[in-house]
Motif scaffolding. Structure first.
Motif, PDB file in Angstrom:
ATOM      1  N   GLY A  79      -5.915  -3.395  10.475  1.00 32.58           N
ATOM      2  CA  GLY A  79      -5.376  -3.161   9.235  1.00 32.58           C
ATOM      3  C   GLY A  79      -4.754  -4.684   8.851  1.00 32.58           C
ATOM      4  N   GLU A  80      -4.809  -5.000   7.726  1.00 35.31           N
ATOM      5  CA  GLU A  80      -4.381  -6.389   7.157  1.00 35.31           C
ATOM      6  C   GLU A  80      -2.859  -6.398   7.208  1.00 35.31           C
ATOM      7  OE1 GLU A  80      -5.485  -3.987   3.491  1.00 35.31           O
ATOM      8  OE2 GLU A  80      -6.023  -3.987   5.641  1.00 35.31           O
ATOM      9  N   THR A  81      -1.961  -5.259   6.954  1.00 32.54           N
ATOM     10  CA  THR A  81      -0.696  -5.409   6.836  1.00 32.54           C
ATOM     11  C   THR A  81      -0.167  -5.700   8.309  1.00 32.54           C
ATOM     12  OG1 THR A  81      -0.444  -3.111   7.185  1.00 32.54           O
ATOM     13  CG2 THR A  81      -0.643  -3.660   5.157  1.00 32.54           C
ATOM     14  N   TRP A  82      -0.609  -5.497   9.211  1.00 36.56           N
ATOM     15  CA  TRP A  82      -0.214  -6.044  10.870  1.00 36.56           C
ATOM     16  C   TRP A  82      -0.389  -7.260  10.732  1.00 36.56           C
ATOM     17  CZ3 TRP A  82       3.033  -3.090  13.191  1.00 36.56           C
ATOM     18  CH2 TRP A  82       3.098  -1.558  12.669  1.00 36.56           C
ATOM     19  N   TRP A  83      -1.466  -8.006  10.171  1.00 32.13           N
ATOM     20  CA  TRP A  83      -1.619  -9.456  10.156  1.00 32.13           C
ATOM     21  C   TRP A  83      -0.467 -10.284   9.346  1.00 32.13           C
ATOM     22  CZ3 TRP A  83      -3.774 -11.383  14.080  1.00 32.13           C
ATOM     23  CH2 TRP A  83      -4.758 -10.681  14.953  1.00 32.13           C
ATOM     24  N   ALA A  97      -1.831   3.087  12.332  1.00 32.91           N
ATOM     25  CA  ALA A  97      -2.876   2.169  11.854  1.00 32.91           C
ATOM     26  C   ALA A  97      -4.141   2.817  11.061  1.00 32.91           C
ATOM     27  CB  ALA A  97      -3.558   2.069  13.647  1.00 32.91           C
ATOM     28  N   PRO A  98      -4.867   2.190  10.422  1.00 35.24           N
ATOM     29  CA  PRO A  98      -4.749   0.538  10.550  1.00 35.24           C
ATOM     30  C   PRO A  98      -3.491   0.111   9.604  1.00 35.24           C
ATOM     31  CG  PRO A  98      -6.495   1.369   9.010  1.00 35.24           C
ATOM     32  CD  PRO A  98      -5.992   2.609   9.775  1.00 35.24           C
ATOM     33  N   ASN A  99      -2.970   0.897   8.653  1.00 34.40           N
ATOM     34  CA  ASN A  99      -1.825   0.301   7.991  1.00 34.40           C
ATOM     35  C   ASN A  99      -1.005   1.481   7.654  1.00 34.40           C
ATOM     36  OD1 ASN A  99      -2.561  -2.361   7.136  1.00 34.40           O
ATOM     37  ND2 ASN A  99      -4.391  -1.067   6.129  1.00 34.40           N
ATOM     38  N   PRO A 100       0.354   1.156   7.735  1.00 36.36           N
ATOM     39  CA  PRO A 100       1.428   2.101   7.486  1.00 36.36           C
ATOM     40  C   PRO A 100       1.224   2.718   5.893  1.00 36.36           C
ATOM     41  CG  PRO A 100       2.431   0.589   8.404  1.00 36.36           C
ATOM     42  CD  PRO A 100       1.074   0.137   7.983  1.00 36.36           C
ATOM     43  N   GLY A 101       1.077   4.054   5.720  1.00 35.75           N
ATOM     44  CA  GLY A 101       0.975   4.230   4.241  1.00 35.75           C
ATOM     45  C   GLY A 101       1.921   5.204   3.575  1.00 35.75           C
ATOM     46  N   PRO A 102       1.714   5.703   2.373  1.00 33.83           N
ATOM     47  CA  PRO A 102       2.822   6.498   1.839  1.00 33.83           C
ATOM     48  C   PRO A 102       2.798   7.834   2.273  1.00 33.83           C
ATOM     49  CG  PRO A 102       0.678   6.260   0.447  1.00 33.83           C
ATOM     50  CD  PRO A 102       0.389   5.453   1.578  1.00 33.83           C
ATOM     51  N   ALA A 103       4.019   8.411   1.919  1.00 32.60           N
ATOM     52  CA  ALA A 103       4.008   9.793   2.862  1.00 32.60           C
ATOM     53  C   ALA A 103       3.883  10.897   1.623  1.00 32.60           C
ATOM     54  CB  ALA A 103       5.764   9.983   3.032  1.00 32.60           C
ATOM     55  N   HIS A 104       3.475  12.115   2.092  1.00 29.27           N
ATOM     56  CA  HIS A 104       3.052  13.269   1.332  1.00 29.27           C
ATOM     57  C   HIS A 104       4.000  14.267   1.357  1.00 29.27           C
ATOM     58  CE1 HIS A 104      -0.570  10.651   1.702  1.00 29.27           C
ATOM     59  NE2 HIS A 104      -0.653  10.727   0.228  1.00 29.27           N
ATOM     60  N   LEU A 105       4.247  14.785   0.322  1.00 30.08           N
ATOM     61  CA  LEU A 105       5.369  16.078   0.418  1.00 30.08           C
ATOM     62  C   LEU A 105       4.660  17.271  -0.347  1.00 30.08           C
ATOM     63  CD1 LEU A 105       6.954  13.303  -0.302  1.00 30.08           C
ATOM     64  CD2 LEU A 105       8.953  14.828  -0.301  1.00 30.08           C
ATOM     65  N   VAL A 106       5.041  18.146  -0.147  1.00 31.00           N
ATOM     66  CA  VAL A 106       4.586  19.595  -0.738  1.00 31.00           C
ATOM     67  C   VAL A 106       5.744  20.166  -1.555  1.00 31.00           C
ATOM     68  CG1 VAL A 106       3.284  21.873  -0.572  1.00 31.00           C
ATOM     69  CG2 VAL A 106       2.730  19.881   0.956  1.00 31.00           C
ATOM     70  N   GLU A 107       5.455  20.412  -2.706  1.00 32.45           N
ATOM     71  CA  GLU A 107       6.582  20.999  -3.649  1.00 32.45           C
ATOM     72  C   GLU A 107       6.020  22.485  -3.705  1.00 32.45           C
ATOM     73  OE1 GLU A 107       8.977  19.342  -7.109  1.00 32.45           O
ATOM     74  OE2 GLU A 107       7.434  20.448  -7.981  1.00 32.45           O
ATOM     75  N   CYS A 108       6.693  23.376  -3.501  1.00 26.84           N
ATOM     76  CA  CYS A 108       6.300  24.862  -3.680  1.00 26.84           C
ATOM     77  C   CYS A 108       7.280  25.410  -4.749  1.00 26.84           C
ATOM     78  CB  CYS A 108       6.708  25.647  -2.258  1.00 26.84           C
ATOM     79  SG  CYS A 108       5.966  24.744  -0.858  1.00 26.84           S
ATOM     80  N   GLN A 109       6.759  25.911  -5.871  1.00 28.76           N
ATOM     81  CA  GLN A 109       7.433  26.406  -6.657  1.00 28.76           C
ATOM     82  C   GLN A 109       7.253  27.833  -6.839  1.00 28.76           C
ATOM     83  OE1 GLN A 109       5.490  24.815 -10.322  1.00 28.76           O
ATOM     84  NE2 GLN A 109       6.402  22.700  -9.936  1.00 28.76           N
ATOM     85  N   VAL A 110       8.635  28.469  -6.609  1.00 27.63           N
ATOM     86  CA  VAL A 110       8.488  29.905  -6.143  1.00 27.63           C
ATOM     87  C   VAL A 110       9.035  30.595  -7.447  1.00 27.63           C
ATOM     88  CG1 VAL A 110       9.383  31.834  -4.699  1.00 27.63           C
ATOM     89  CG2 VAL A 110       8.996  29.590  -3.790  1.00 27.63           C
ATOM     90  N   THR A 111       8.260  31.415  -8.110  1.00 33.27           N
ATOM     91  CA  THR A 111       8.685  32.102  -9.617  1.00 33.27           C
ATOM     92  C   THR A 111       8.484  33.724  -9.271  1.00 33.27           C
ATOM     93  OG1 THR A 111       7.722  30.029 -10.479  1.00 33.27           O
ATOM     94  CG2 THR A 111       8.433  31.659 -12.088  1.00 33.27           C
TER      95      THR A 111
END
Lengths: 314, 319
Positions: A202-206, B97-111
């Protein structure tokens, strides 16, 4: 000649008996963590294991179609039965922690937790991997020989009837302890090696931004770490230390000279993950697993210093 | 096994000092030695077990967009498969790894069903809506983290509603892509049904709609100069369920971003450069570029979130 030398080293590495002090401490921490894990599953038992769970037994089974994972929990929908299963698991985890009937309890709790893991695919993370890894090796060890109720009761029996079992008064060094500790040590090295190699890709670790990206991941965050963005050098240094420490852990943890530094870094990294990234359980278990590199004699000295003598082997 | 009682067994120390210690000279200890045959059997078992420990990370590490794994690691993994799977050893160990990434959420619309039938605005009452993960609703932290894993898992299993533009000229490969997508979609829909059913069991006579939300990772400038909070609504992007164009680089369709909108977080005002003290943000330009790249090709989910064994094969090249 070389073969003989290798054989000698191999036997010494794997089969020379050792004390259970370190493994006993690991057993206590792991048993407590297992109890906590099972208690947390119980907090939303319907959502996790019930017939209307987020991932039903049928769905979990379909995910494992084609592999060899199996769980009897795929077939259990009865909520009372699931409660009974979890309560037994919690009780056995506590027995493991206090070291009562250790030789029987650890394999059973390992198996029950394994069944939960195969059932809960998709809701697991590093904590489950590490707890299962440590528990698996504790099955091999005789960790109940020290700092345990088993030991306490044995000593009591020996005092009540002198001559009943002279061995009880002595410390039982066992090859099983050595094998368990070695397997745990090597498995830990494998985990760090591949964790490090993965980060190397991963490039971000570098470029040092991995720490920032971790710090601003709100879903992980438990304490605000965004201030670190004001210190690019610190960020990059933390990323590089993590990268190199993790990759070279496998080499540097064995020599006595570098081991304390490697373990101290492990403590710092995992404590940081626990405190800032909200994974206190995972961070704690990684620290516990790293303790396997502390020699039993050193651990015993520390315990003596802390006056935890009553149930140690001496 | 040879059992012997040793007195004053001082100085017996293994090469790394784990076993034996000079400090124990005053102890009497029972040493249980193993016979040669026992050691041989143990050696074989230990070697097999250690091969099993490295089998999955090796396979995982040796994969590529073209190959499931290198031939040797695939062979090792296949051979030891029963043991690896059964013993819960099927992990790649790619933590963050290899890189930290964005988090994902789930929105549940109860109608309520009647609201839907009457055509009233379902957005009017959000009291029954759920979001996974949600710190306020899920406590202690481990419980929250389980829900977080669920939302990441849900996102990882995502397969678009339909597959568009399979341009592969080789019919066999095109067919394989289509079959894989169909299987991925089936698994994804199964999980969708499970989550919906879970909520409907709590709210009978209601309908549930699920939305995938990506929580983007802001750059330092966005936080320190634009003064956005990490929970700024502009950082949350809804990911679409719709068709995704087949990637041209041989990636699985699941690896493609399902949202084409460029997040506002990275739409930094042009005058920011003048405002930002350069000494504070030496690495900032790079981070900005990284994040832009992330939109084109999203950062992958840390493997600690999703064990490799549960990722459908169509997505195996993603991490």
């Amino acid at each position: 000649m070389i073969g003989k030398e290798f054989s000698k080293c191999w036997n010494s590495f794997w089969f020379e008996p050792s004390a259970a002090t370190t493994l006993a401490m690991i057993r206590i921490a792991t048993g407590a963590m297992l109890a906590y894990i099972h208690i947390v599953w119980c907090l939303r038992l319907d959502d996790f294991l019930g017939p209307n769970a987020f991932t039903t037994g049928e769905f979990a089974q379909s995910l494992h179609r084609g592999d060899f994972a199996w769980s009897y929990l795929w077939y259990i929908d009865s909520v009372p039965l699931l409660w009974a299963h979890q309560l037994v698991a919690i009780a056995l985890s506590i027995l493991m922690a206090i070291g009562l009937f250790t030789r029987f309890v650890i394999p059973i709790i390992w198996f029950m937790t394994l069944m939960v893991c195969h059932r809960m695919t998709g809701l697991l993370f590093g904590l489950d991997q590490i707890v299962m890894m440590v528990t698996m090796y504790l099955m091999v060890a005789r960790s109940g020989d020290e700092i345990s109720m088993d030991r306490y009761l044995d000593l009591g029996k020996a005092q009540a009837s002198p001559g009943l079992n002279a061995n009880i008064q002595t410390s039982n060094w066992s090859t099983y302890n050595t094998i368990a500790a070695r397997l745990m040590q090597i498995h830990l090295c494998v985990i760090y090696l591949f964790g490090g190699l993965g980060k190397m890709r991963g490039e971000t670790w570098w470029d040092g931004s991995a720490i920032w990206l971790s710090a601003v991941s709100y879903e992980y965050q438990s304490l605000d770490l965004t201030w670190i963005g004001n210190y690019p050098v610190l960020m990059a240094l933390a990323a590089h230390v993590t990268l190199f420490w993790e990759t070279f852990y496998v080499c540097l943890v064995w020599p006595k000279m570098t081991r304390p530094w490697v373990l101290a870094t492990a403590f710092g990294v995992h404590a940081g993950i626990g405190v800032f990234l909200g994974m206190i359980t995972f961070g704690w278990m990684m620290i516990v697993a790293n303790a396997v590199f502390i020699e039993p004699t050193t651990m015993k000295r520390w315990l003596d210093f802390l006056n935890v003598k009553a149930t140690t082997s001496r | 096994m040879n059992i012997k009682r040793i007195k004053n067994a001082a100085g017996r120390q293994s090469p790394n000092g784990y076993t034996g210690s000079p400090d124990d000279s005053h102890e009497t200890r029972v040493v249980v030695g193993w016979s040669g045959r026992a050691r041989l059997i143990a050696t074989l078992l230990i070697s097999l077990h250690l091969l099993a420990v490295v089998a999955e990370p090796l396979r995982f590490f040796s994969r590529s967009p073209e190959n499931f794994a290198a031939a040797d690691t695939a062979f090792l993994r296949r051979t030891l498969g029963p043991y690896v799977d059964a013993m819960y050893l099927s992990h790649g160990y790619f933590f963050f790894a290899p890189n930290p990434g964005p988090a994902h959420l789930v929105e549940c619309q109860v109608t309520p069903d009647r609201e839907l039938a009457s055509g009233s605005n379902p957005e009017a009452d959000k009291s029954k809506w759920k979001i996974y993960p949600d710190r306020k609703d899920q406590w202690p932290r481990l419980l929250y983290h389980r829900h977080f894993m669920l939302s990441e898992f849900y996102n990882t299993l995502f397969a678009p509603t339909e597959l568009e533009n399979v341009t592969e000229s080789d019919q066999r490969i095109a067919q394989r892509i289509t079959d894989q997508w169909r299987e991925d979609r089936r698994i994804y829909e199964s999980l969708q049904d499970c989550v919906k059913q879970n909520l409907i069991s709590k709210y009978p006579e209601h309908s549930v709609a699920l939305k995938r939300i990506q929580h983007e990772l802001p750059n330092p400038r966005t936080i320190f100069v634009d003064r956005w909070k990490l929970t700024d609504p502009r950082l949350y992007n809804e990911l679409l369920e719709g068709p995704v164009k087949e990637p041209s680089n041989g990636q699985s369709p699941k690896q493609m971003p399902s949202e084409t909108k460029f997040p506002a977080a990275f739409d930094t005002p042009a005058n920011v450069e003048q405002i930002v003290p350069q000494k504070q943000f030496d690495g900032d330009a790079k981070i900005l570029d990284e994040n832009k790249e992330q939109i084109k090709e999203p950062r992958v989910v840390p493997s600690e979130i999703v064990p490799s064994e549960i990722v459908p094969s169509g997505n195996r090249g993603a991490r």
